[in-house]
Design a protein around this motif. Structure first.
Motif, PDB file in Angstrom:
ATOM      1  N   ASN A 181       0.825  -1.210   0.000  1.00 26.39           N
ATOM      2  CA  ASN A 181       0.000   0.000   0.000  1.00 26.39           C
ATOM      3  C   ASN A 181       0.858   1.259   0.000  1.00 26.39           C
ATOM      4  N   GLY A 182       0.284   2.338  -0.504  1.00 27.49           N
ATOM      5  CA  GLY A 182       0.998   3.605  -0.533  1.00 27.49           C
ATOM      6  C   GLY A 182       0.799   4.342  -1.837  1.00 27.49           C
ATOM      7  N   TYR A 183       1.236   5.588  -1.861  1.00 24.80           N
ATOM      8  CA  TYR A 183       1.011   6.466  -3.021  1.00 24.80           C
ATOM      9  C   TYR A 183       2.258   6.638  -3.879  1.00 24.80           C
ATOM     10  N   ILE A 184       3.351   5.943  -3.481  1.00 26.07           N
ATOM     11  CA  ILE A 184       4.589   6.018  -4.268  1.00 26.07           C
ATOM     12  C   ILE A 184       5.009   4.593  -4.614  1.00 26.07           C
ATOM     13  N   SER A 185       5.467   4.383  -5.850  1.00 26.00           N
ATOM     14  CA  SER A 185       5.949   3.034  -6.175  1.00 26.00           C
ATOM     15  C   SER A 185       6.986   3.105  -7.288  1.00 26.00           C
ATOM     16  N   VAL A 186       7.819   2.075  -7.328  1.00 24.42           N
ATOM     17  CA  VAL A 186       8.655   1.841  -8.507  1.00 24.42           C
ATOM     18  C   VAL A 186       8.510   0.373  -8.882  1.00 24.42           C
ATOM     19  N   ASP A 218      15.484   3.653   3.847  1.00 21.26           N
ATOM     20  CA  ASP A 218      15.450   2.638   2.792  1.00 21.26           C
ATOM     21  C   ASP A 218      15.105   3.274   1.445  1.00 21.26           C
ATOM     22  N   PHE A 219      15.590   2.661   0.393  1.00 24.96           N
ATOM     23  CA  PHE A 219      15.141   3.079  -0.934  1.00 24.96           C
ATOM     24  C   PHE A 219      15.055   1.863  -1.854  1.00 24.96           C
ATOM     25  N   ALA A 220      14.228   1.992  -2.895  1.00 29.74           N
ATOM     26  CA  ALA A 220      14.067   0.925  -3.896  1.00 29.74           C
ATOM     27  C   ALA A 220      14.562   1.456  -5.230  1.00 29.74           C
ATOM     28  N   CYS A 254      12.630   5.008  -5.402  1.00 29.51           N
ATOM     29  CA  CYS A 254      11.776   5.682  -4.429  1.00 29.51           C
ATOM     30  C   CYS A 254      12.265   5.442  -3.006  1.00 29.51           C
ATOM     31  N   THR A 255      12.058   6.462  -2.196  1.00 27.64           N
ATOM     32  CA  THR A 255      12.286   6.350  -0.758  1.00 27.64           C
ATOM     33  C   THR A 255      10.899   6.217  -0.132  1.00 27.64           C
ATOM     34  N   LYS A 256      10.815   6.343   1.191  1.00 27.55           N
ATOM     35  CA  LYS A 256       9.499   6.180   1.820  1.00 27.55           C
ATOM     36  C   LYS A 256       8.546   7.316   1.442  1.00 27.55           C
ATOM     37  N   ASP A 257       9.093   8.475   1.010  1.00 26.46           N
ATOM     38  CA  ASP A 257       8.186   9.585   0.695  1.00 26.46           C
ATOM     39  C   ASP A 257       8.584  10.420  -0.533  1.00 26.46           C
ATOM     40  N   GLU A 258       9.484   9.901  -1.340  1.00 26.74           N
ATOM     41  CA  GLU A 258       9.882  10.647  -2.553  1.00 26.74           C
ATOM     42  C   GLU A 258      10.099   9.684  -3.718  1.00 26.74           C
TER      43      GLU A 258
END
Ligand code: AMP
Length: 464
Positions: A74-79, A106-108, A171-175
């Motif tokens: 869940n969330g509004y950011i994804s890669v 963390d980052f993806a 993506c990070t948790k909020d960017e």
């Protein structure tokens, strides 16, 4: 490419920043449109402002994701990422997005392309760094982990040092970040989504699929950051010479994608028309090797004023011939892939258009199939020039030993494939068909001149 380890090759990447929306679901459908860029593995990472989660597996997207595992993302950011099959390293640890931990959180990381100075970058990492995967992507991710300053600073420093091809969504948790190597070898485009949302994807067909509005390509060397403050863009090494991969136009991209407003479909159609001007022949029908050569064959037929027919039906439920890296599986793949439409071929002089000959495995089988179906003559037309050189920038293009055109003349190839005649599109005709300037493209596989390839690669570039 067999001798060069750790290749990631062609892939599809997508990144979503869409407040109020289910970003993992959007990434799923964006990747669904990019499945042609990689069928080996796929994955999605999503963040909700607090936590970053991911799911990835080997195989096709539709088999990997279901309602349950998507709901957990869940969330509004994804890669997201679809990975292309290349030589070796076909294991889940190499599936992407890669998840990394840094002092910033963390980052993806999802990468399409191929570095040409991986070893040099790896040597700059601290001795304690352990690499889980065997890909150049992980080395890039670790360079970010070990960098200093903000995420933007770290990515900027990576772009200053990394050579080769890389289009990346992170993506990070909020960017959300997206960036493209300073030569712009692999495509990456930007779109808007809903109110204040942004999407990046390897190809514009992914934007169209999810209802995002295409804005533009990322510029070579551009980093974008999307956060609650909106979109910020930073340019790194802006003076480098642009080198978009020509093979994207020839084969790789979906025809319903655009690069900088130039339709891939129309470029291929024009390649076919030009091919008919360069290599006309007395014939009854024109057909394509489906699917990638269809626009080219329609263009050839239009220019030659001959009927375009379907001569082969492709089984759409098996993967591309290159899915299996083993040579014997490749030739079996051709048998499984096509059946002839005898009614369109029997007693006909056939022009068959394909987009490329790489190793020369597919074409002789096609010619034989057409003859078995009753074709009285088979004229092969290829809507690209001979592929004479390997690719070091992400396309699984084989080694000099394997490339048929690196070792044989056109007449020898004609004899080997068993065609009545063979014509390849000229380099000038190809470039003109794209509507781009020649010096804005990477033509390495056709000319042996590569952008940004350091000396050790260049030394491999000459046939031995
Ligand atoms: P080959 O059989 O090795 O000569 O490969 C040529 C055939 O494979 C053509 O029908 C192309 O459409 C297709 N092709 C070309 N390049 C690639 C690639 N990198 N991956 C998968 N298929 C390809």
């Amino acid at each position: 490419m067999g001798s060069v380890p750790n290749l990631l090759g062609m892939c599809g990447v997508a990144g979503i920043y869409a407040p109020g929306h289910d970003a993992a679901r959007l990434a799923f459908f964006a990747l669904y449109a990019l499945q042609h860029r990689g069928q080996e593995s796929a994955g999605i990472a999503a963040a909700d402002g607090g936590t970053l989660r991911s799911h990835k597996e080997m195989g096709l997207l539709g088999a990997i994701f279901d309602e349950e595992n998507l709901r957990e993302l869940n969330g509004y950011i994804s890669v997201g990422h679809t990975r292309y099959s290349t030589t070796g390293s076909s294991i889940v640890v190499n599936a992407q997005p890669l998840l990394e931990q840094s002092v910033l959180g963390d980052f993806a990381f999802a990468h399409n392309g191929n570095l040409t100075n991986t070893d040099e970058l790896r040597e700059t990492l601290s001795p304690g760094v352990t690499l889980q995967a065997t890909s150049d992507s992980e080395v890039m991710a670790k360079v970010i982990v070990e960098g200093s300053g903000s995420m933007m600073d770290r990515i900027t420093s990576l772009l200053e040092r990394a050579r080769g091809a890389y289009s990346i969504a992170l993506c990070t948790k909020d960017e959300l970040y997206a960036f493209r190597d300073p030569w712009g070898v692999r495509p990456l485009c930007l779109g808007t989504y809903g109110q204040g949302g942004y999407v990046v994807a390897s190809e514009s067909c992914a934007l169209a699929t999810i209802g995002a509005n295409y804005v533009r390509e990322l510029k070579p060397g551009e980093i974008i950051r999307v956060s609650k403050d909106g979109l910020e863009s930073v340019m790194v090494r802006p003076g480098e010479k642009t080198a978009l991969c020509m093979f994207e136009y020839i084969y790789f991209a979906r025809p319903d994608s655009n690069f900088s407003g130039e339709s891939v479909y129309m470029a291929r159609y024009r390649m076919g028309r030009e091919l008919a001007r360069e290599y006309p022949v007395e014939a009854d029908v024109v057909m394509a090797v489906p699917d990638s050569a269809i626009p080219g064959a329609i263009g050839y037929a239009a220019e030659a004023q001959l009927p375009y027919v379907e001569g082969l039906i492709k089984n759409r439920y098996i993967g591309r011939t290159f899915i299996s890296p083993e040579q014997d599986m490749r030739s079996r793949g051709v048998h499984l892939k096509f059946n002839p439409v005898v009614e369109n071929l029997n007693q006909q002089r056939v022009v068959v258009v394909d987009d490329s000959i790489v190793r020369g495995t597919t074409t002789p089988r096609i010619v034989q199939l057409l003859r078995e179906a009753g074709a009285s003559e088979v004229h092969v037309r290829i809507s690209s020039p001979p592929i004479m050189h390997p690719c070091y920038l992400g396309v699984d293009m084989a080694t000099y030993d394997e490339l048929i055109a690196a070792n044989h003349t056109v007449e020898e190839i004609r004899q080997r494939i068993g065609a009545d005649s063979l014509g390849y599109l000229s380099l000038d005709g190809l470039v003109a068909s794209t509507g781009r300037k020649r010096d804005e493209m990477c033509l390495g596989c056709l000319t042996g001149t590569y952008p940004n390839v350091p000396a050790w690669h260049a030394s491999r570039a000459a046939p031995v």
